[in-house]
Enzyme design. Structure first.
Site, mmCIF file in Angstrom:
data_model
loop_
_atom_site.group_PDB
_atom_site.id
_atom_site.type_symbol
_atom_site.label_atom_id
_atom_site.label_comp_id
_atom_site.label_asym_id
_atom_site.label_seq_id
_atom_site.Cartn_x
_atom_site.Cartn_y
_atom_site.Cartn_z
ATOM 1 N N VAL A 90 0.828 -1.204 0.000
ATOM 2 C CA VAL A 90 0.000 0.000 0.000
ATOM 3 C C VAL A 90 0.864 1.256 0.000
ATOM 4 O O VAL A 90 0.578 2.226 -0.717
ATOM 5 C CB VAL A 90 -0.968 0.002 1.201
ATOM 6 C CG1 VAL A 90 -1.789 1.295 1.225
ATOM 7 C CG2 VAL A 90 -1.898 -1.211 1.129
ATOM 8 N N GLU B 53 -10.207 5.774 6.011
ATOM 9 C CA GLU B 53 -11.057 5.175 4.986
ATOM 10 C C GLU B 53 -10.554 3.814 4.523
ATOM 11 O O GLU B 53 -11.335 2.883 4.330
ATOM 12 C CB GLU B 53 -11.148 6.126 3.782
ATOM 13 C CG GLU B 53 -12.043 5.641 2.661
ATOM 14 C CD GLU B 53 -13.507 5.550 3.078
ATOM 15 O OE1 GLU B 53 -14.012 4.409 3.207
ATOM 16 O OE2 GLU B 53 -14.123 6.605 3.292
ATOM 17 N N VAL C 277 -11.263 -0.197 5.937
ATOM 18 C CA VAL C 277 -12.406 -1.065 5.653
ATOM 19 C C VAL C 277 -12.677 -1.070 4.155
ATOM 20 O O VAL C 277 -12.830 -0.010 3.545
ATOM 21 C CB VAL C 277 -13.679 -0.603 6.396
ATOM 22 C CG1 VAL C 277 -14.867 -1.499 6.040
ATOM 23 C CG2 VAL C 277 -13.460 -0.589 7.901
ATOM 24 N N GLY D 247 -11.026 -1.578 1.410
ATOM 25 C CA GLY D 247 -10.077 -1.147 0.400
ATOM 26 C C GLY D 247 -10.472 0.106 -0.360
ATOM 27 O O GLY D 247 -10.483 1.205 0.183
ATOM 28 N N ILE E 117 -13.378 0.972 -1.619
ATOM 29 C CA ILE E 117 -14.771 1.428 -1.513
ATOM 30 C C ILE E 117 -14.837 2.551 -0.483
ATOM 31 O O ILE E 117 -14.460 2.357 0.670
ATOM 32 C CB ILE E 117 -15.706 0.281 -1.074
ATOM 33 C CG1 ILE E 117 -15.585 -0.913 -2.027
ATOM 34 C CG2 ILE E 117 -17.149 0.769 -1.016
ATOM 35 C CD1 ILE E 117 -16.355 -2.138 -1.573
ATOM 36 N N GLY F 195 -1.546 -15.590 -3.185
ATOM 37 C CA GLY F 195 -1.326 -14.412 -2.350
ATOM 38 C C GLY F 195 -2.593 -13.792 -1.805
ATOM 39 O O GLY F 195 -2.553 -12.723 -1.183
ATOM 40 N N LYS G 17 -13.596 -4.963 11.004
ATOM 41 C CA LYS G 17 -14.184 -4.002 10.076
ATOM 42 C C LYS G 17 -15.632 -3.690 10.446
ATOM 43 O O LYS G 17 -16.078 -2.540 10.362
ATOM 44 C CB LYS G 17 -14.093 -4.540 8.649
ATOM 45 C CG LYS G 17 -12.661 -4.665 8.150
ATOM 46 C CD LYS G 17 -12.581 -5.417 6.834
ATOM 47 C CE LYS G 17 -11.138 -5.553 6.363
ATOM 48 N NZ LYS G 17 -11.016 -6.368 5.128
#
Length: 428
Positions: A14, A129, A132, A134, A136, A187, A205
């Site tokens: 990320v 944000e 939870v 990714g 969205i 993965g 989440k």
């Protein structure tokens, strides 16, 4: 205008995506916030590691204090994960007056109230944000898009690993263990998949979503959790035959200010939009008193989808910085948490029983349901070619969780029942 300086804690999947977006989208970011955004310092574990990213060596450090205590850094972006030392680094950054963007669901689920309180005390923003679902934008939607509505229910697929496994089991008739090994090879699943397959990741989440949606502090301990490791090919087959898909759902409900939050395998009617969410994708279904039913769908993980959410939070921080409202827009859990009891939680149920094939068995079973006030929607008794006795498939009307626990407990002692093979919640 003076560039906004960003310190990054972590340069994994990320973190790499965050740097790529900041460096590659400068013109778009400038148009939104009115000043350049620059990465000033990045915390890494190993300065000499080969990376798929062209980053100047002087920007990297193995010393977290060079990020957290640098007076030139305005915003700290945390994408390193874990609880400690991450929590303390974030608290230190807030104490220094730095705003924080994090993708850390574990940290926010377990210590969110403490972190947000520290942010308020220092007039800082904390946005999360990416913690939870990714890519969205569900957290900002709950905080802003539904700010004028009263949310009654949040129901979603919020873990891509388990959704991938259940999708492959449904579409290919594969066994759980075989698909899990495939997911690990690709993965999608960790070498230790416990957090995903036992529902813990989804529970964290859902605790975050329930806190935001219901304005009450919901902790991980408030979420009833059951994973997917006991789901069989037979369960999936029966679900499909009856017109359902098996999904690991997080379900948070509120009624008369009393709430319940669960994560559990659920049979979802094929006509429901969540039934068609396949693979590693996520979806969150939100019921509002005013708006009715809405659904948000997209990639639940991955470098660029998650990084997009992180940078969107970064943009929000900078916009607040420009107009001087940092620390003013955080979520406030102003309601007292009141959890539903088992008597107040109602849903339909699927039960698969292995029974002795003799006269009067069905009558005794239905008598137990009647004794505990559970009405039946459908009952199917059929021979099983792999079983010399019989199987009974039951779908109930909505019944209290307390009543269903009593029914299943009673079945355990009933001599005509050999085994309770499966019991699942039914939605849609």
């Amino acid at each position: 205008m003076k560039p906004i300086q960003v310190g990054l804690l972590g340069l994994g999947t990320v973190g790499t995506g965050v740097v790529r977006i900041i460096e590659g989208h400068q013109e778009d970011l400038m148009s939104q916030v009115g000043s350049p955004i620059q990465v000033r310092k990045v915390l890494v574990k190993d300065m000499h590691k080969q990376r798929h990213l062209n980053i100047q060596p002087e920007l990297m450090t193995e010393d977290a204090s060079e990020v957290v205590f640098d007076p030139e850094i305005d915003v700290v972006v945390e994408v390193m994960g874990g609880i400690e030392p991450t929590k303390q680094l974030i608290l230190d950054a807030l104490e220094q007056g730095k705003h924080v963007v994090t993708a850390n669901k574990d940290l926010m689920a377990l210590h969110g109230p403490e972190i947000l309180e520290k942010a308020r005390a220092n007039n800082c923003d904390v946005f999360y944000e990416a913690s939870v679902a990714g890519g969205i934008p569900i957290i900002r939607t709950l905080m802003e898009g539904f700010s004028s509505d009263r949310i009654k229910k949040i129901m979603g697929i919020v873990n891509g690993t388990t959704n991938y496994i259940l999708t492959k089991m449904s579409q290919e008739g594969a066994a759980y263990q075989d698909v899990l090994k495939e997911a690990q090879a690709l993965g999608y699943a960790e070498s230790d998949p416990t957090s995903d397959v036992e529902g813990l990741d989804a529970a964290r989440k859902m605790a975050i979503l329930a806190t935001l949606g219901f304005h009450a502090t919901v902790g991980l301990e408030d979420v009833e959790v059951k994973g997917i490791s006991s789901i069989s090919k037979e369960d999936i087959g029966y679900a499909k035959r009856l017109g359902y898909e098996m999904k690991l759902l997080g379900i948070a409900e509120r009624q008369d200010d009393q709430i319940s939050v669960v994560v559990q395998p659920t049979m979802v009617k094929t006509s429901h939009p969540l039934a068609s969410v396949n693979g590693v994708f996520n979806a969150v279904y939100v019921y509002g008193e005013a708006v009715g039913e809405t659904m948000f769908y997209g990639p639940g993980a991955g470098e660029m989808p998650t990084a997009t959410s992180v940078v969107a939070d970064l943009v929000a921080v900078v916009k607040n910085l420009r107009i001087g409202v940092n620390g003013k827009q955080g979520h406030h859990a102003y309601r007292t948490k009141k959890l539903k009891t088992d008597d107040q939680i109602h849903y339909k149920n699927f039960i698969l029983l292995d029974v002795h094939d003799r006269a009067g068995v069905l009558a005794r079973i239905t008598q137990v349901f009647a004794e505990f006030g559970v009405s039946l929607e459908s009952v199917v008794q059929q021979p099983n070619p792999n079983n010399p006795d019989a199987e009974i498939i039951i779908i109930t009307h909505e019944a209290s969780q307390a009543s269903m626990k009593k029914v299943l407990d009673h079945f355990m002692s009933l001599d005509v029942i050999k085994e309770i093979k499966s019991a699942y919640r039914v939605e849609g």
